[in-house]
Design an enzyme around this catalytic site. Structure first.
Site, PDB file in Angstrom:
ATOM      1  N   VAL A  19       0.851  -1.212   0.000  1.00 13.76           N
ATOM      2  CA  VAL A  19       0.000   0.000   0.000  1.00 13.76           C
ATOM      3  C   VAL A  19       0.880   1.254   0.000  1.00 13.76           C
ATOM      4  CG1 VAL A  19      -1.697   1.355   1.317  1.00 13.76           C
ATOM      5  CG2 VAL A  19      -1.896  -1.141   1.229  1.00 13.76           C
ATOM      6  N   CYS A 265      -7.062  -8.884   3.460  1.00 14.34           N
ATOM      7  CA  CYS A 265      -8.273  -8.049   3.535  1.00 14.34           C
ATOM      8  C   CYS A 265      -9.518  -8.859   3.859  1.00 14.34           C
ATOM      9  CB  CYS A 265      -8.513  -7.352   2.202  1.00 14.34           C
ATOM     10  SG  CYS A 265      -7.201  -6.341   1.642  1.00 14.34           S
ATOM     11  N   ARG A 336      -0.234 -14.332   3.034  1.00 12.95           N
ATOM     12  CA  ARG A 336      -1.057 -13.966   4.194  1.00 12.95           C
ATOM     13  C   ARG A 336      -2.425 -14.656   4.186  1.00 12.95           C
ATOM     14  NH1 ARG A 336      -0.038  -7.627   3.966  1.00 12.95           N
ATOM     15  NH2 ARG A 336       0.108  -8.207   1.773  1.00 12.95           N
TER      16      ARG A 336
HETATM   17  N1  SAJ Z   1     -11.861 -15.641  -3.564  1.00 11.48           N
HETATM   18  C1  SAJ Z   1     -12.795 -16.650  -3.690  1.00 11.48           C
HETATM   19  N2  SAJ Z   1     -13.899 -16.435  -4.458  1.00 11.48           N
HETATM   20  C2  SAJ Z   1     -14.110 -15.244  -5.096  1.00 11.48           C
HETATM   21  C3  SAJ Z   1     -13.145 -14.220  -4.954  1.00 11.48           C
HETATM   22  C4  SAJ Z   1     -12.027 -14.436  -4.188  1.00 11.48           C
HETATM   23  O1  SAJ Z   1     -12.639 -17.731  -3.122  1.00 11.48           O
HETATM   24  O2  SAJ Z   1     -15.112 -15.107  -5.792  1.00 11.48           O
HETATM   25  C5  SAJ Z   1     -10.686 -15.855  -2.709  1.00 11.48           C
HETATM   26  C6  SAJ Z   1      -9.370 -15.666  -3.446  1.00 11.48           C
HETATM   27  O3  SAJ Z   1      -8.921 -16.887  -3.995  1.00 11.48           O
HETATM   28  C7  SAJ Z   1      -8.452 -15.186  -2.323  1.00 11.48           C
HETATM   29  C8  SAJ Z   1      -9.384 -14.404  -1.416  1.00 11.48           C
HETATM   30  O4  SAJ Z   1     -10.717 -14.857  -1.720  1.00 11.48           O
HETATM   31  O5  SAJ Z   1      -7.921 -16.270  -1.600  1.00 11.48           O
HETATM   32  C9  SAJ Z   1      -9.297 -12.908  -1.595  1.00 11.48           C
HETATM   33  O6  SAJ Z   1      -9.391 -12.672  -2.967  1.00 11.48           O
HETATM   34  P1  SAJ Z   1      -9.623 -11.181  -3.546  1.00 11.48           P
HETATM   35  O7  SAJ Z   1      -9.800 -11.302  -5.015  1.00 11.48           O
HETATM   36  O8  SAJ Z   1     -10.670 -10.506  -2.762  1.00 11.48           O
HETATM   37  O9  SAJ Z   1      -8.217 -10.518  -3.354  1.00 11.48           O
HETATM   38  P2  SAJ Z   1      -7.662  -9.522  -2.259  1.00 11.48           P
HETATM   39  O10 SAJ Z   1      -7.575 -10.145  -0.931  1.00 11.48           O
HETATM   40  O11 SAJ Z   1      -6.423  -8.977  -2.848  1.00 11.48           O
HETATM   41  O12 SAJ Z   1      -8.789  -8.424  -2.155  1.00 11.48           O
HETATM   42  C10 SAJ Z   1      -8.553  -7.167  -2.721  1.00 11.48           C
HETATM   43  C11 SAJ Z   1      -9.375  -6.244  -1.881  1.00 11.48           C
HETATM   44  N3  SAJ Z   1      -8.920  -4.909  -2.089  1.00 11.48           N
HETATM   45  C12 SAJ Z   1      -8.850  -4.096  -1.019  1.00 11.48           C
HETATM   46  O13 SAJ Z   1      -9.154  -4.441   0.096  1.00 11.48           O
HETATM   47  C13 SAJ Z   1      -8.365  -2.731  -1.281  1.00 11.48           C
HETATM   48  C14 SAJ Z   1     -10.836  -6.378  -2.203  1.00 11.48           C
HETATM   49  O14 SAJ Z   1     -11.544  -5.250  -1.673  1.00 11.48           O
HETATM   50  C15 SAJ Z   1     -11.098  -6.420  -3.674  1.00 11.48           C
HETATM   51  O15 SAJ Z   1     -12.497  -6.645  -3.880  1.00 11.48           O
HETATM   52  C16 SAJ Z   1     -10.328  -7.563  -4.276  1.00 11.48           C
HETATM   53  O16 SAJ Z   1      -8.928  -7.246  -4.081  1.00 11.48           O
HETATM   54  C17 SAJ Z   1     -10.621  -7.730  -5.748  1.00 11.48           C
HETATM   55  O17 SAJ Z   1     -11.712  -7.299  -6.180  1.00 11.48           O
HETATM   56  O18 SAJ Z   1      -9.804  -8.344  -6.424  1.00 11.48           O
END
Ligand code: SAJ
Length: 429
Positions: A19, A265, A336
């Site tokens: 960040v 997150c 993480r």
């Molecule tokens: N996941 C699922 N199913 C889904 C989406 C994600 O199982 O439909 C899993 C992923 O494999 C991962 C976890 O959830 O293990 C998180 O995935 P993520 O795509 O949400 O990725 P992050 O953790 O990087 O979330 C970030 C967040 N951004 C911020 O907090 C600023 C989140 O708000 C966003 O929505 C997300 O990215 C995004 O849209 O990609």
């Protein structure tokens, strides 16, 4: 893009991670004089050599162009007009919020405060943290908010690995404890970001926004994970159903079942709201159930593999399982809250022999490439949908006599794999 800052104001970013570092780079690109503070000597050395400690397109392209004055010495805070706090806000093993890093940052700022500084918290925090935790640290040191310094909150919205959305174009929300602080923070973000900067009613609403965004995502993922469990029993392909539902052009937002919800997150932020609401006498039952469903997915994935082995008269005990992926999400190097470690532990508890490959973590991998992993394995479990794993030709699985593939991210070609007589099991498909 925002107007270039001509006032030569200076900023200090505390916490140069995924960040803080892009934020520091963007401030420099927009004409601010930028200081960076981090407690990791190695990271400081790497940044000073113009190399990014984080594999990120925006950083790889722009870090060599900027002149960040980074250090482990907190005295540099005194040189800045704006202090941006981008330190982690994790949870402990009992899922309890850990505000120590942010309290420590506030303590360091207090020791180096320059009168009139604007302090902006970008770390994800629950409603109430600025007024109940951070402001009292300044007050106890004799500093009055709105007079000696200003305090605002602008929750970070970095999405690691996203090719489209980054610090330059993601809209933001800002809240403050008073009008002047809000005006200063709005002006700053409008200088550096070419997207909407939305003023919140107060700092509490700003704190609530990020938690709500990510809790929304967590409960929607929990919904499809529960569907996957139910549809597995009914012989319904949950992924096909979600794809079908996605043809509805309104009022439906697809999420996808998987072997686990990792990252800094989504699996973390809901606990901040759950714990804080408890103090106000409210019990977020729904958020807790969603967390329980998502936390159950690593074990569910292992059980699916166990059942698939049993169907061909085998058992995890004595089977060698190759794990494809450790990262919590595709094409990033981030462990993480990754489900991978829970999955590996469960497999070993069942008596399976486990080998691991993640190209982003060569030192933690047992082999150098997918084929070397397949050579050693009876069954394969994909835990991270890294691009290179999705590109493995199913023929290679056949060549190495892989009996079963458990696709934890539903990213492989089920039909093609089954054509080679290999048992394919996804999560909900
Ligand atoms: N996941 C699922 N199913 C889904 C989406 C994600 O199982 O439909 C899993 C992923 O494999 C991962 C976890 O959830 O293990 C998180 O995935 P993520 O795509 O949400 O990725 P992050 O953790 O990087 O979330 C970030 C967040 N951004 C911020 O907090 C600023 C989140 O708000 C966003 O929505 C997300 O990215 C995004 O849209 O990609």
């Amino acid at each position: 893009m925002g107007a270039k800052n001509k006032s030569n104001k200076s900023v200090c970013v505390i916490g140069l991670g995924y960040v803080g570092l892009p934020l520091a780079v963007q401030c420099d690109l927009k004409g601010y004089n930028v200081y960076g503070l981090d407690n990791d000597e190695k990271k400081i050395k790497k940044i000073n050599s113009g190399k990014s400690p984080i594999k990120e397109k925006f950083l790889n392209e722009n870090l060599p162009k900027v002149n960040l004055k980074v250090s482990t010495n907190s005295k540099i805070i005194r040189k800045s007009d704006i202090v941006l706090v981008c330190v982690p806000t994790p949870i402990d093993k009992n899922f309890y919020p850990n505000l120590d890093p942010i309290k420590k940052a506030a303590g360091v700022i207090v020791k180096n405060l320059k009168k009139g500084q604007l302090v902006i918290i970008e770390s994800t925090i629950n409603p109430g943290v600025c007024e109940e935790v951070i402001e009292p640290i300044f007050r106890e040191a004799g500093y009055k908010v709105g007079k000696d310094y200003y305090l605002a909150h602008c929750p970070e919205r970095i999405n690691p690995g996203d090719p489209k959305w980054n610090i330059t174009n993601i809209p933001r929300v800002v809240g403050s404890l008073n009008k002047k602080g809000l005006a200063m923070a709005l002006k700053f973000y409008r200088n550096i970001i070419g997207a909407e900067i939305y003023p919140m009613k107060s700092i509490r609403e700003a704190e609530a926004v990020k938690i709500v965004e990510n809790s929304f995502r967590d409960i929607n993922i929990a919904f499809v994970n529960e569907l996957a469990k139910s549809f597995d029993r009914m012989g319904i392909d949950a992924v096909d159903v979600i794809k079908g539902a996605s043809t509805k052009p309104f009022a439906f937002m697809p999420h996808w079942p998987s072997c686990g919800v990792g990252g800094h997150c989504i699996p973390v932020d809901p606990y901040y709201l759950i714990e804080r609401a408890k103090l106000s006498g409210f019990d977020h039952e729904f958020l807790k159930i969603a967390r329980k469903v998502n936390n159950s997915m690593p074990e569910y994935a292992v059980e699916l593999l166990q059942d698939a082995l049993n169907e061909i008269k085998l058992s995890l005990n004595g089977t060698t399982v190759g794990i494809l992926g450790l990262s919590y999400k595709a094409d990033v190097d981030d462990l993480r809250e990754t489900p991978a470690f829970k999955i590996i532990e469960k497999l070993k508890n069942y008596g399976a022999k486990v080998f691991v490959l993640d190209p982003y973590f060569p030192k933690m991998s047992d082999v150098k490439n997918p084929e070397a992993l397949l050579k050693k394995s009876d069954a394969i479990m994909l835990v991270t949908d890294h691009k290179e794993f999705k590109e493995i030709n199913p023929e290679v699985f056949k060549k190495h006599k892989i009996k079963i593939i458990l696709d934890g991210k539903n990213c492989m070609d089920k039909k093609k794999i089954e054509k080679f007589g290999i048992v394919y099991k996804g999560i909900g498909r």
